[in-house]
Design an enzyme around this catalytic site. Structure first.
Site, mmCIF file in Angstrom:
data_model
loop_
_atom_site.group_PDB
_atom_site.id
_atom_site.type_symbol
_atom_site.label_atom_id
_atom_site.label_comp_id
_atom_site.label_asym_id
_atom_site.label_seq_id
_atom_site.Cartn_x
_atom_site.Cartn_y
_atom_site.Cartn_z
ATOM 1 N N ASN A 112 5.098 -5.736 -3.293
ATOM 2 C CA ASN A 112 3.888 -5.059 -3.617
ATOM 3 C C ASN A 112 4.276 -3.794 -4.400
ATOM 4 O OD1 ASN A 112 1.587 -3.561 -3.138
ATOM 5 N ND2 ASN A 112 1.777 -3.066 -0.992
ATOM 6 N N LYS A 153 1.936 -1.851 -5.717
ATOM 7 C CA LYS A 153 1.011 -0.786 -5.331
ATOM 8 C C LYS A 153 0.421 -0.424 -6.913
ATOM 9 C CE LYS A 153 3.391 -0.122 -0.969
ATOM 10 N NZ LYS A 153 3.590 1.087 -0.106
ATOM 11 N N HIS A 179 -3.942 -4.099 3.587
ATOM 12 C CA HIS A 179 -2.761 -2.945 3.553
ATOM 13 C C HIS A 179 -3.242 -1.664 4.304
ATOM 14 C CE1 HIS A 179 0.361 -0.507 2.428
ATOM 15 N NE2 HIS A 179 1.053 -1.489 2.042
ATOM 16 N N GLU A 195 -2.562 1.328 3.517
ATOM 17 C CA GLU A 195 -3.016 2.066 2.591
ATOM 18 C C GLU A 195 -4.727 1.919 2.223
ATOM 19 O OE1 GLU A 195 0.138 1.833 -0.424
ATOM 20 O OE2 GLU A 195 1.532 2.491 1.152
ATOM 21 N N GLU A 216 3.426 -4.398 9.249
ATOM 22 C CA GLU A 216 3.849 -3.446 8.573
ATOM 23 C C GLU A 216 3.640 -2.085 9.482
ATOM 24 O OE1 GLU A 216 4.379 -4.098 3.966
ATOM 25 O OE2 GLU A 216 2.519 -3.270 4.719
ATOM 26 N N GLY A 257 7.363 3.354 3.065
ATOM 27 C CA GLY A 257 7.663 4.289 2.067
ATOM 28 C C GLY A 257 8.705 5.418 2.650
ATOM 29 N N SER A 307 10.035 -0.350 4.287
ATOM 30 C CA SER A 307 11.193 0.299 4.006
ATOM 31 C C SER A 307 12.196 -0.634 3.961
ATOM 32 C CB SER A 307 11.613 1.498 4.815
ATOM 33 O OG SER A 307 10.951 2.575 4.822
HETATM 34 P P1 PGA Z 1 7.923 -0.092 1.343
HETATM 35 O O1 PGA Z 1 6.399 -0.413 1.160
HETATM 36 O O2 PGA Z 1 8.858 -1.147 1.101
HETATM 37 O O3 PGA Z 1 7.986 0.885 -0.078
HETATM 38 O O4 PGA Z 1 8.242 1.020 2.509
HETATM 39 C C1 PGA Z 1 5.990 -1.594 1.977
HETATM 40 C C2 PGA Z 1 4.429 -2.070 1.786
HETATM 41 O O5 PGA Z 1 3.818 -0.956 1.892
HETATM 42 O O6 PGA Z 1 4.196 -3.106 1.644
#
Ligand code: PGA
Length: 244
Positions: free
Chosen positions: A11, A13, A95, A97, A165, A171, A204
């Site tokens: 992803n 983003k 997601h 976010e 997640e 992140g 992560s």
């Molecule tokens: P990350 O994000 O691997 O940077 O923690 C995962 C995600 O949001 O899909």
């Protein structure tokens, strides 16, 4: 009962411009036969160009969101049909976010997933608890509640992937313990309507922790943010999954 397919999904983003398509090309060249599904979900501006850049390779391309409607007066939005037309095979939906930044509810996610299925896309439906919810002992209630309300009718292993997640792990460099991941994935496996639906862990994931995470029962792959931006890092995660 067929096993769930392994999938390493990246992803990107809101990261990446045309210059970064070299990372996708590098992955395509490095993994002619990856031994697991490999998917990159770049920003919408790059979907068509990435699909062209990796055409004929094992790397698949996906979107990060779609609208529930097929077309119409929805300025700034993108329909599932448009994603498919641009070369996407999958779309990430719900997601955390998007749930946080755009107020998406699980009902919205289910409507988007229906649209994705109608367009022939695989919906990657994301669920996960906040840190406060985990601290309050509500993790399974939250995750299973989101799952039940986000999954459209007719979800099967052919058209749906679930990504667990934890919001606090995205992140942050923090991950749940292996037992905590296993607990949620076992509960998800018991709850999905088709036991062959792939269950991804996200939050992560990096080369250093991928092998131990992929060794957990009912973890069929990962949804990877930061570590999917560079072919060398994502490649190490793909290798870990293919050999798990
Ligand atoms: P990350 O994000 O691997 O940077 O923690 C995962 C995600 O949001 O899909």
């Amino acid at each position: 009962m067929p096993d769930a397919c392994k999938l390493a999904a990246g992803n990107w983003k809101m990261n990446g411009t045309r210059a970064d398509l070299d990372e996708a090309r590098a992955l395509a060249n490095a993994f002619p036969e990856p031994g697991c599904g490999v998917l990159l979900c770049p920003p919408a501006t790059l979907i068509a160009a990435m699909a062209e850049a990796v055409a004929g390779s094992a790397v698949m391309v996906g979107g990060q969101d779609c609208h529930a409607a097929t077309a119409g007066a929805h300025t700034g939005d993108i329909s599932a049909q448009m994603l498919a037309d641009a070369g996407a095979r999958h779309v990430i939906l719900g997601h955390s976010e998007r749930r946080a930044d755009h107020g998406e509810t699980s009902a919205d996610v289910a409507a988007k997933a229906r649209a994705a299925h109608q367009a022939g896309l695989v919906a990657i439906i994301c669920v996960g608890e906040t840190e406060a919810e985990r601290d309050a002992g509500q993790t399974l209630d939250v995750v299973l509640g989101q799952l039940g309300a986000s999954l459209p009718e007719g979800a099967t292993a052919a058209n749906t992937v679930i990504a667990y997640e934890p919001v606090w792990a995205i992140g942050t460099g923090r991950t749940p313990t292996l037992d905590q991941i296993a607990e949620v994935h076992d509960a998800l496996r018991a709850a999905v309507p088709d036991t062959a639906i792939s269950l991804l862990y996200g939050g992560s994931v990096k080369p250093a922790n991928a092998t131990e995470i992929f060794a957990i029962a009912n973890v069929d792959g990962a949804l990877v943010g930061g570590a999917s931006l560079k072919a060398v890092d994502f490649g190490a995660i793909i290798t870990a999954l293919a050999t798990a």
